[in-house]
Design an enzyme around this catalytic site. Sequence first.
Site, PDB file in Angstrom:
ATOM      1  N   ASP A 172      -4.104 -10.043  -3.919  1.00 34.52           N
ATOM      2  CA  ASP A 172      -3.198  -9.025  -4.346  1.00 34.52           C
ATOM      3  C   ASP A 172      -2.170  -9.902  -5.007  1.00 34.52           C
ATOM      4  O   ASP A 172      -1.701 -10.674  -4.718  1.00 34.52           O
ATOM      5  CB  ASP A 172      -2.502  -8.322  -3.169  1.00 34.52           C
ATOM      6  CG  ASP A 172      -1.385  -7.465  -3.727  1.00 34.52           C
ATOM      7  OD1 ASP A 172      -0.756  -7.808  -4.739  1.00 34.52           O
ATOM      8  OD2 ASP A 172      -1.066  -6.467  -2.884  1.00 34.52           O
ATOM      9  N   ASP A 222      -2.995  -4.249  -9.150  1.00 32.47           N
ATOM     10  CA  ASP A 222      -2.799  -5.632  -8.772  1.00 32.47           C
ATOM     11  C   ASP A 222      -3.634  -6.415  -7.928  1.00 32.47           C
ATOM     12  O   ASP A 222      -3.723  -7.375  -7.641  1.00 32.47           O
ATOM     13  CB  ASP A 222      -1.223  -5.668  -8.085  1.00 32.47           C
ATOM     14  CG  ASP A 222      -1.241  -5.006  -6.852  1.00 32.47           C
ATOM     15  OD1 ASP A 222      -2.228  -3.975  -6.615  1.00 32.47           O
ATOM     16  OD2 ASP A 222      -0.249  -4.964  -6.057  1.00 32.47           O
ATOM     17  N   LYS A 257       1.911  -0.906   6.641  1.00 34.23           N
ATOM     18  CA  LYS A 257       2.714  -1.653   6.869  1.00 34.23           C
ATOM     19  C   LYS A 257       3.384  -1.517   8.130  1.00 34.23           C
ATOM     20  O   LYS A 257       4.504  -1.588   8.574  1.00 34.23           O
ATOM     21  CB  LYS A 257       3.865  -1.805   5.999  1.00 34.23           C
ATOM     22  CG  LYS A 257       3.406  -1.713   4.412  1.00 34.23           C
ATOM     23  CD  LYS A 257       3.929  -2.656   3.588  1.00 34.23           C
ATOM     24  CE  LYS A 257       3.016  -2.907   2.323  1.00 34.23           C
ATOM     25  NZ  LYS A 257       3.183  -1.858   1.258  1.00 34.23           N
TER      26      LYS A 257
HETATM   27  N1  GDD Z   1       1.814   4.897 -11.314  1.00 30.90           N
HETATM   28  C1  GDD Z   1       2.553   4.298 -10.400  1.00 30.90           C
HETATM   29  N2  GDD Z   1       3.513   5.083  -9.912  1.00 30.90           N
HETATM   30  N3  GDD Z   1       1.753   3.329  -9.527  1.00 30.90           N
HETATM   31  C2  GDD Z   1       2.482   2.750  -8.740  1.00 30.90           C
HETATM   32  C3  GDD Z   1       3.743   3.466  -8.077  1.00 30.90           C
HETATM   33  C4  GDD Z   1       4.165   4.613  -8.600  1.00 30.90           C
HETATM   34  O1  GDD Z   1       5.270   5.083  -8.410  1.00 30.90           O
HETATM   35  N4  GDD Z   1       4.024   2.454  -6.721  1.00 30.90           N
HETATM   36  C5  GDD Z   1       2.963   1.682  -6.856  1.00 30.90           C
HETATM   37  N5  GDD Z   1       2.107   1.622  -7.630  1.00 30.90           N
HETATM   38  C6  GDD Z   1       1.143   0.823  -7.774  1.00 30.90           C
HETATM   39  C7  GDD Z   1       1.424  -0.580  -8.047  1.00 30.90           C
HETATM   40  O2  GDD Z   1       1.680  -1.070  -9.544  1.00 30.90           O
HETATM   41  C8  GDD Z   1       0.237  -1.136  -7.592  1.00 30.90           C
HETATM   42  O3  GDD Z   1      -0.775  -1.386  -8.422  1.00 30.90           O
HETATM   43  C9  GDD Z   1      -0.265  -0.201  -6.482  1.00 30.90           C
HETATM   44  O4  GDD Z   1       0.106   1.007  -6.845  1.00 30.90           O
HETATM   45  C10 GDD Z   1       0.084  -0.430  -5.140  1.00 30.90           C
HETATM   46  O5  GDD Z   1       1.449  -0.666  -4.799  1.00 30.90           O
HETATM   47  P1  GDD Z   1       1.985  -1.922  -4.408  1.00 30.90           P
HETATM   48  O6  GDD Z   1       3.665  -1.902  -4.289  1.00 30.90           O
HETATM   49  O7  GDD Z   1       1.483  -3.241  -5.012  1.00 30.90           O
HETATM   50  O8  GDD Z   1       1.685  -1.983  -2.776  1.00 30.90           O
HETATM   51  P2  GDD Z   1       1.400  -3.023  -1.682  1.00 30.90           P
HETATM   52  O9  GDD Z   1       0.810  -4.138  -2.379  1.00 30.90           O
HETATM   53  O10 GDD Z   1       2.760  -3.240  -1.250  1.00 30.90           O
HETATM   54  O11 GDD Z   1       0.376  -2.114  -0.842  1.00 30.90           O
HETATM   55  C11 GDD Z   1      -0.728  -1.703  -1.143  1.00 30.90           C
HETATM   56  O12 GDD Z   1      -1.690  -2.237  -1.464  1.00 30.90           O
HETATM   57  C12 GDD Z   1      -2.481  -3.126  -0.318  1.00 30.90           C
HETATM   58  C13 GDD Z   1      -3.426  -4.002  -0.698  1.00 30.90           C
HETATM   59  O13 GDD Z   1      -2.935  -5.062  -1.680  1.00 30.90           O
HETATM   60  C14 GDD Z   1      -1.082  -0.644  -0.226  1.00 30.90           C
HETATM   61  O14 GDD Z   1      -2.237   0.178  -0.688  1.00 30.90           O
HETATM   62  C15 GDD Z   1      -1.622  -1.060   1.071  1.00 30.90           C
HETATM   63  O15 GDD Z   1      -2.281   0.013   2.246  1.00 30.90           O
HETATM   64  C16 GDD Z   1      -2.706  -2.145   0.715  1.00 30.90           C
HETATM   65  O16 GDD Z   1      -3.243  -2.919   2.009  1.00 30.90           O
HETATM   66 MG    MG Z   2       0.423  -4.898  -4.368  1.00 31.38          MG
END
Ligand code: GDD
Ligand code: MG
Length: 318
Positions: free
Chosen positions: A212, A104, A154
């Site tokens: 994001d 994303d 987080k």
């Molecule tokens: N295949 C798969 N399976 N993908 C997953 C799963 C899962 O169970 N869970 C999450 N993802 C994918 C999401 O689709 C996304 O592309 C990515 O992993 C990160 O998950 P998010 O749910 O978007 O996390 P976030 O935005 O709260 O936090 C993450 O991104 C931040 C930067 O945008 C973390 O990596 C943070 O540390 C980071 O700062």
């Molecule tokens: Mg995200």
Amino acid sequence: MEAIILVGGFGTRLRPLTLTVPKPLLPLANIPMVERMIRNLPEIFDTAILAVNYGLNDMRKYFEGRDIGKKVIIVPEEEPLGTGGAMRNCIDYVTGTTAVFNGDVVSSINLNEMLEQHIKTKAKGTLALWKVKDPSRFGVVEFSNGEILQFQEKPEKGSELSNLINAGTYLLELEILEMIPPNQKISIERDIYPKVAGNGLHGFPFEGYFIDSGTPESYLEANFKSIGNNGTASHTGASIRGSVMIHEDAKLEHCIIGPNVIIGPKVKLEKCVIRNSVILSNVNSYGTVIEDSIIGPNIQVKNDIKQNLISPEGKIAF
Ligand code: GDD
Ligand code: MG
């Protein structure tokens, strides 16, 4: 070389749009987000591995028989395995140093430079880092002399180690992927990075942009950034203002379009004014003003619209 793209999320903050189109297949400037990511991979990557659970069938259908210049392998998860579990689930398809992307994130990172640094420092892992004002909703690092000394996912407001966040792009040695227990729900950010921090985990801060794209506002912003230099300079049926992209299969008559507008295929607009909006495929409208909105696909717009997401499954104001 392989790149794993994590595309497992439900896209909840973009509902109701993501009820019909899985988030990775939502377009950014008329190209699905995940396809754009694959196309942007440097030449050294010959394979993109998609770690998928939600939207598996749509994703298979989209990539079947489509040539986008790289080999695409879709690796399904029966249950969501978390970011770490999903990477581990792909281990049979990787052959060495692997890039991993949060599916994303849209950013200006230079992956070639990051790879150069990763090799030079002999890091076990290198994480792209981005500076923000409010780091609490991200992964936060303590960073010194090129190394990540601590990682907190987080953290509570006020307890953040710094303003440098994990930008969701990694280069990892197999050693790190092998640390992840198989067939379990594991968060790379909560369960693995805190353990490797201080022991061969490096950071690669970069500048430019980082989005994001999970919310309506950030999805719009990511779209506008993705227009880049490929915008439409003129169109017979519209007067164009600023950065705009109009699909060749769209029909416009007497419209004022821009700034920051993307118009998808099979869209028909007459006497409309569109600003700061994404119009997805097959949207029709006559005589309306659409601002700061995401509309479509397959919608007829009858009234003026501002700051709304309107999809076939319903609409939300944002
Ligand atoms: N295949 C798969 N399976 N993908 C997953 C799963 C899962 O169970 N869970 C999450 N993802 C994918 C999401 O689709 C996304 O592309 C990515 O992993 C990160 O998950 P998010 O749910 O978007 O996390 P976030 O935005 O709260 O936090 C993450 O991104 C931040 C930067 O945008 C973390 O990596 C943070 O540390 C980071 O700062
Ligand atoms: Mg995200």
